[in-house]
Design a protein around this motif. Sequence first.
Motif, PDB file in Angstrom:
ATOM      1  N   LEU A   1      42.879 -42.305  39.915  1.00  0.00           N
ATOM      2  CA  LEU A   1      43.528 -42.569  38.623  1.00  0.00           C
ATOM      3  C   LEU A   1      43.385 -41.343  37.723  1.00  0.00           C
ATOM      4  CD1 LEU A   1      44.676 -44.385  36.351  1.00  0.00           C
ATOM      5  CD2 LEU A   1      42.414 -45.456  36.166  1.00  0.00           C
ATOM      6  N   GLU A   2      44.512 -40.669  37.473  1.00  0.00           N
ATOM      7  CA  GLU A   2      44.468 -39.400  36.752  1.00  0.00           C
ATOM      8  C   GLU A   2      45.594 -39.281  35.729  1.00  0.00           C
ATOM      9  OE1 GLU A   2      44.120 -35.922  39.106  1.00  0.00           O
ATOM     10  OE2 GLU A   2      43.018 -36.921  40.723  1.00  0.00           O
ATOM     11  N   LEU A   3      45.356 -38.413  34.755  1.00  0.00           N
ATOM     12  CA  LEU A   3      46.415 -37.963  33.856  1.00  0.00           C
ATOM     13  C   LEU A   3      47.172 -36.824  34.524  1.00  0.00           C
ATOM     14  CD1 LEU A   3      44.106 -37.601  30.763  1.00  0.00           C
ATOM     15  CD2 LEU A   3      46.120 -39.080  30.778  1.00  0.00           C
ATOM     16  N   GLY A   4      48.500 -36.828  34.429  1.00  0.00           N
ATOM     17  CA  GLY A   4      49.301 -35.698  34.902  1.00  0.00           C
ATOM     18  C   GLY A   4      49.888 -34.964  33.711  1.00  0.00           C
ATOM     19  N   LEU A   5      49.691 -33.653  33.657  1.00  0.00           N
ATOM     20  CA  LEU A   5      50.243 -32.844  32.566  1.00  0.00           C
ATOM     21  C   LEU A   5      51.440 -32.072  33.103  1.00  0.00           C
ATOM     22  CD1 LEU A   5      46.946 -32.806  32.213  1.00  0.00           C
ATOM     23  CD2 LEU A   5      47.483 -31.214  30.390  1.00  0.00           C
ATOM     24  N   VAL A   6      52.536 -32.079  32.366  1.00  0.00           N
ATOM     25  CA  VAL A   6      53.744 -31.368  32.787  1.00  0.00           C
ATOM     26  C   VAL A   6      53.965 -30.178  31.849  1.00  0.00           C
ATOM     27  CG1 VAL A   6      56.213 -31.556  33.241  1.00  0.00           C
ATOM     28  CG2 VAL A   6      54.714 -33.540  33.600  1.00  0.00           C
ATOM     29  N   ILE A   7      54.004 -28.993  32.441  1.00  0.00           N
ATOM     30  CA  ILE A   7      54.204 -27.774  31.647  1.00  0.00           C
ATOM     31  C   ILE A   7      55.677 -27.673  31.252  1.00  0.00           C
ATOM     32  CG2 ILE A   7      54.099 -25.231  31.708  1.00  0.00           C
ATOM     33  CD1 ILE A   7      51.354 -26.634  31.644  1.00  0.00           C
ATOM     34  N   GLY A   8      55.935 -27.464  29.965  1.00  0.00           N
ATOM     35  CA  GLY A   8      57.317 -27.409  29.477  1.00  0.00           C
ATOM     36  C   GLY A   8      57.827 -26.002  29.267  1.00  0.00           C
ATOM     37  N   ARG A   9      56.895 -25.075  29.012  1.00  0.00           N
ATOM     38  CA  ARG A   9      57.274 -23.674  28.770  1.00  0.00           C
ATOM     39  C   ARG A   9      56.323 -22.806  29.553  1.00  0.00           C
ATOM     40  NH1 ARG A   9      56.707 -20.884  23.748  1.00  0.00           N
ATOM     41  NH2 ARG A   9      55.297 -22.490  22.973  1.00  0.00           N
TER      42      ARG A   9
ATOM     43  N   SER B   1      55.469 -27.031  36.049  1.00  0.00           N
ATOM     44  CA  SER B   1      54.229 -27.159  36.820  1.00  0.00           C
ATOM     45  C   SER B   1      53.489 -28.431  36.434  1.00  0.00           C
ATOM     46  CB  SER B   1      53.306 -25.960  36.565  1.00  0.00           C
ATOM     47  OG  SER B   1      53.898 -24.769  37.015  1.00  0.00           O
ATOM     48  N   LEU B   2      52.813 -28.998  37.408  1.00  0.00           N
ATOM     49  CA  LEU B   2      52.075 -30.243  37.226  1.00  0.00           C
ATOM     50  C   LEU B   2      50.583 -29.975  37.372  1.00  0.00           C
ATOM     51  CD1 LEU B   2      52.145 -33.424  37.058  1.00  0.00           C
ATOM     52  CD2 LEU B   2      52.290 -33.392  39.572  1.00  0.00           C
ATOM     53  N   LEU B   3      49.801 -30.475  36.412  1.00  0.00           N
ATOM     54  CA  LEU B   3      48.344 -30.360  36.470  1.00  0.00           C
ATOM     55  C   LEU B   3      47.762 -31.766  36.454  1.00  0.00           C
ATOM     56  CD1 LEU B   3      49.315 -27.606  35.108  1.00  0.00           C
ATOM     57  CD2 LEU B   3      47.095 -27.556  34.003  1.00  0.00           C
TER      58      LEU B   3
END
Lengths: 327, 327
Positions: free
Chosen positions: A158-166, A270-272
């Motif tokens: 169970l994780e948070l996914g961060l999506v890079i926009g720039r 990119s996905l973190l």
Amino acid sequence: VLQAGPDGPEARIVVASTAVPGELCDVRTAARLALERRGASPAAAARISAATVPAGLTAAIEAGELFLEAARGAEQDSSGDARASAEAPLASPVDPPSYRDFMAFEQHVLRSHQLRNATVPEVYYELPVSYMGSVQAIIGPEATVPWPAYTERMDYELELGLVIGRPGRDLLPEQSLDHVLGLTVLNDFSARDIQRREMSGGLGPSKGKHFATAVGPHVVTLDELAIDDLPMTARVNGELWSEGNSGTIMWSLAELVAWASAGETLAAGSLLGSGTVGGGCGSELERRLAPGDAVELEIQGIGVLRNRLGQPSENGWAPAPRAPARS
Amino acid sequence: VLQAGPDGPEARIVVASTAVPGELCDVRTAARLALERRGASPAAAARISAATVPAGLTAAIEAGELFLEAARGAEQDSSGDARASAEAPLASPVDPPSYRDFMAFEQHVLRSHQLRNATVPEVYYELPVSYMGSVQAIIGPEATVPWPAYTERMDYELELGLVIGRPGRDLLPEQSLDHVLGLTVLNDFSARDIQRREMSGGLGPSKGKHFATAVGPHVVTLDELAIDDLPMTARVNGELWSEGNSGTIMWSLAELVAWASAGETLAAGSLLGSGTVGGGCGSELERRLAPGDAVELEIQGIGVLRNRLGQPSENGWAPAPRAPARS
């Protein structure tokens, strides 16, 4: 979402309407109609909106402000002419050029090591350590998780996914959230048996992770979220297994993005992954998943990501062990 | 290669001519002229050849047989009309959707562990372990290697690079080389200080690797190579540092590809690194690189890949260490 088209299902980017709460708006359709209202011919409007709002999120946000303007326009479109069907199946909301996963929740680190009587390596307190995952393994909501032949111990994370926009490089933490488009729910499915063997060599994990990473149901922009206090839960076949909170993270999301960008360029899209929230996987509870299990991850304010496990594959070739040389 | 165009340098795929030895032939130009000879108008020939032979290798080989036919046609074109300039700078010959790196040479594994008085983990003899690298870090011949602020111990790694030509999943070793387009020279540049810290946590390495991976000078198809006996050398500023041979690998290239495809789909264009050949890096020799050093890796039958190290970056933010919770 996926819409039927003459050549099969076509991916379309939709946004939640702010003009008509509860409705979804197709960004390309809204952009096309807006261009027509500004004097473009139907053919030109179709061509330009398709170029500005392509099928995938990464290509779209690579266009910079132009796509973001189109998305905001769609959000505020009150005409109803660009409404997207609420029944269209959801695809993965991201198609990232890279996916890296951190291990930033201390409780998960502690518990994972305690369970095998291992000491926590000091580096977990010195740096947000990470590994690169496989972007070919990304699946969306409701997609079936393939069960590789080489594992008997399947788990969720169970994780948070961060999506890079720039895109960004060498960002400072105080700048880095400006480069984040938003958050999603991320399930870093894990084959625990092979993962443990791989990590004993200090590399990867690879086969322990590359078969599936689920993302969805959609991306919520940062302005709509209290990122330091998001309740997170996991249910398996309807039973509550995990409860956590984003606020227990050891490194801030801003620090994770900044460190990811140190000495390398973080590309748009990119996905973190944050790493597993404390208690947010079966292995911490000494439980494992079975074929056919339904796993629902929920992050409050983002949504529920649901996936079902497939049946174990029978394609089971593996390399034969080698004998060490006499050295 | 990169050719000047109205919007800046344009990447073009070229092949070594078999019709005119020593010359390069532009695949898209050859395809365009061949279409015109078959009755296509100049505009249609340009459009179709651009779609069939796009700028990047991955998009090209995703087209399957159509691109391979165009490449073979260009190879055999004796007209000279599609000749590519031998002076055009080389770009990276690959633009992979994924890059994973193995550690398949036993001598490198042994020596790396001996130097820090560590025991070799058993998994190195059980499986070909790997980690996923960053495709954003891929650079081509003659490109300068950025030197991140967080490292003082820069190193090269002399490796074989395998390029997947056809997608595959759950391949057996006896099938897997049919999915390989060819080999290239791969320099997995490494920041040894941070790499060692990352690997102590069992994840990655990430920052130890993601700043640069060099590939080139071109891809040589398997039919032209004796893959089990390729002499490999590394020179730093003209001085011979490393000598090895592909035949000393512990797992065959066919086994590496097969294992990489187990339970996951290897996409067309994917890049696999063999891992460092025995003796094929500075750390095994207890030497390190300095800013400005020129590193030349050579694999006989493939070519020489040359890169120069840049100056250390001054953008040096790093996260502050954390205090462990009392658990």
